[in-house]
Design a protein around this motif. Sequence first.
Motif, short mmCIF file in Angstrom:
data_model
loop_
_atom_site.label_atom_id
_atom_site.label_comp_id
_atom_site.label_asym_id
_atom_site.label_seq_id
_atom_site.Cartn_x
_atom_site.Cartn_y
_atom_site.Cartn_z
N ASP A 286 0.84 -1.21 0.00
CA ASP A 286 0.00 0.00 0.00
C ASP A 286 0.88 1.25 0.00
OD1 ASP A 286 -2.24 -1.59 0.08
OD2 ASP A 286 -2.68 -1.26 2.21
N SER A 287 1.96 1.22 0.80
CA SER A 287 2.86 2.38 0.86
C SER A 287 3.62 2.55 -0.45
CB SER A 287 3.86 2.22 2.00
OG SER A 287 3.26 2.52 3.23
N ARG A 290 1.90 4.19 -3.30
CA ARG A 290 1.71 5.64 -3.23
C ARG A 290 2.80 6.40 -3.98
NH1 ARG A 290 -0.11 6.20 3.09
NH2 ARG A 290 0.60 8.33 2.92
#
Length: 376
Positions: A286-287, A290
């Motif tokens: 998820d990080s 980004r």
Amino acid sequence: MSGTSLDGLDVALCRIAGSGLATTVSVERFATVPYPEELKAHIRTIFAKSVIDFEKLCLLNPFIGRLHGQMVLDCLQSWGIQPAEIDIVASHGQTVYHAPKSQHRRDKFPNATLQIGDGDHVAATTGVITLSDFRQKHIALGGEGAPLAVYGDYFMFTKAGENRILLNMGGIANFTYLPANGDANAVFTTDTGPGNTLLDAYARKFLNRPYDEDGQLAAQGQVNIALIDALKENPFFDAPFPKTTGPEVFNVPYVEDAQVRSQTTGLSEADLMATLVQFSAETIVDSIKRVIVPGETYRIYMSGGGMHNPVLTKTLRQLLPDCTFGRTDDLGIDGDAKEAVLFAVLANESLAGGHTSFGDRQGVPTVSMGKISFPK
Ligand SMILES: Nc1ncnc2c1ncn2[C@@H]1O[C@H](COP(=O)(O)OP(=O)(O)OP(=O)(O)O)[C@@H](O)[C@H]1O
Ligand SMILES: [Mg+2]
């Protein structure tokens, strides 16, 4: 270097030339000196806990300093190298508590972190000038004291024309983004959440072992999505980069609370382990997502003990099918040694009067960190 996993002291013998972006490093020798179980038990009585036996903390500070010094001497002896041949020891110490403001939430207090194993004891034991306690300067100038990987990663691994992500999976996972255009303002390192810390906590509980070797227990389980959703309910995951965390947040009570909320307290040991691996992998991904721009290519170079967990790495590859995966070994630095090497690079930078600019993104305008201890 000894991280939050408490597995042992990573000792890297480095030969360094230059500084800043001209830094070159070769790792001449590397060893992880395992922590004896008794030492781990002592450290755990004060580790990542808000209420502790204060005398124990006081005693462990010089004890670990001496022990780390002795471990360095033992390594040198086994490598046939005299301490007098070593210019500097760079000592990270043992983290016992990490408390960024976002975590402690006490308005009037700053970001805080505490590493013990005082450098004076390392210097007196080894007879070598020692730089230590690197993280306080970062906090003093507005950072969270972590992750410090950004400096060394930028100096050692930035490459024009290649978008690189340096993914370290220790107790906590972090990554450094090194854009292909080399823009220092775009470079950053952030923690992503748990790496191995929850897996190790449950390996101790279920298997009476320090970790789930090769993900054997996790491989037998099924991921529980309701529990994943509950585990992800924490403001840390939505906070902007860069950010840091620790086992003060991600621990067994954290998982137990999420199990109650998701009504998954009856999960089997294997299913819980599989779910925790998925939780680490998804929050890492998820990080990383980004920073990824569609259409661009990214290479991910892994380091830290998590790269040895095939269930974790397989899940990462599945969740990021368009990225290429390797290890920092492909760039000449053993992935198990990388965190230790970073502190040698930080010590070198301080000695060289480092002044490379990192823009505002880190909130910290310097790379001169660490305090000096003379042997006598
Ligand atoms: N074969 C393996 N299978 C599964 N997990 C492994 C294996 N080898 C190592 N590990 C994991 O790696 C951990 C140690 O990783 P590492 O030393 O990078 O973490 P650390 O000491 O917390 O470091 P840091 O905080 O500096 O990143 C072990 O506790 C274990 O969880
Ligand atoms: Mg370790």
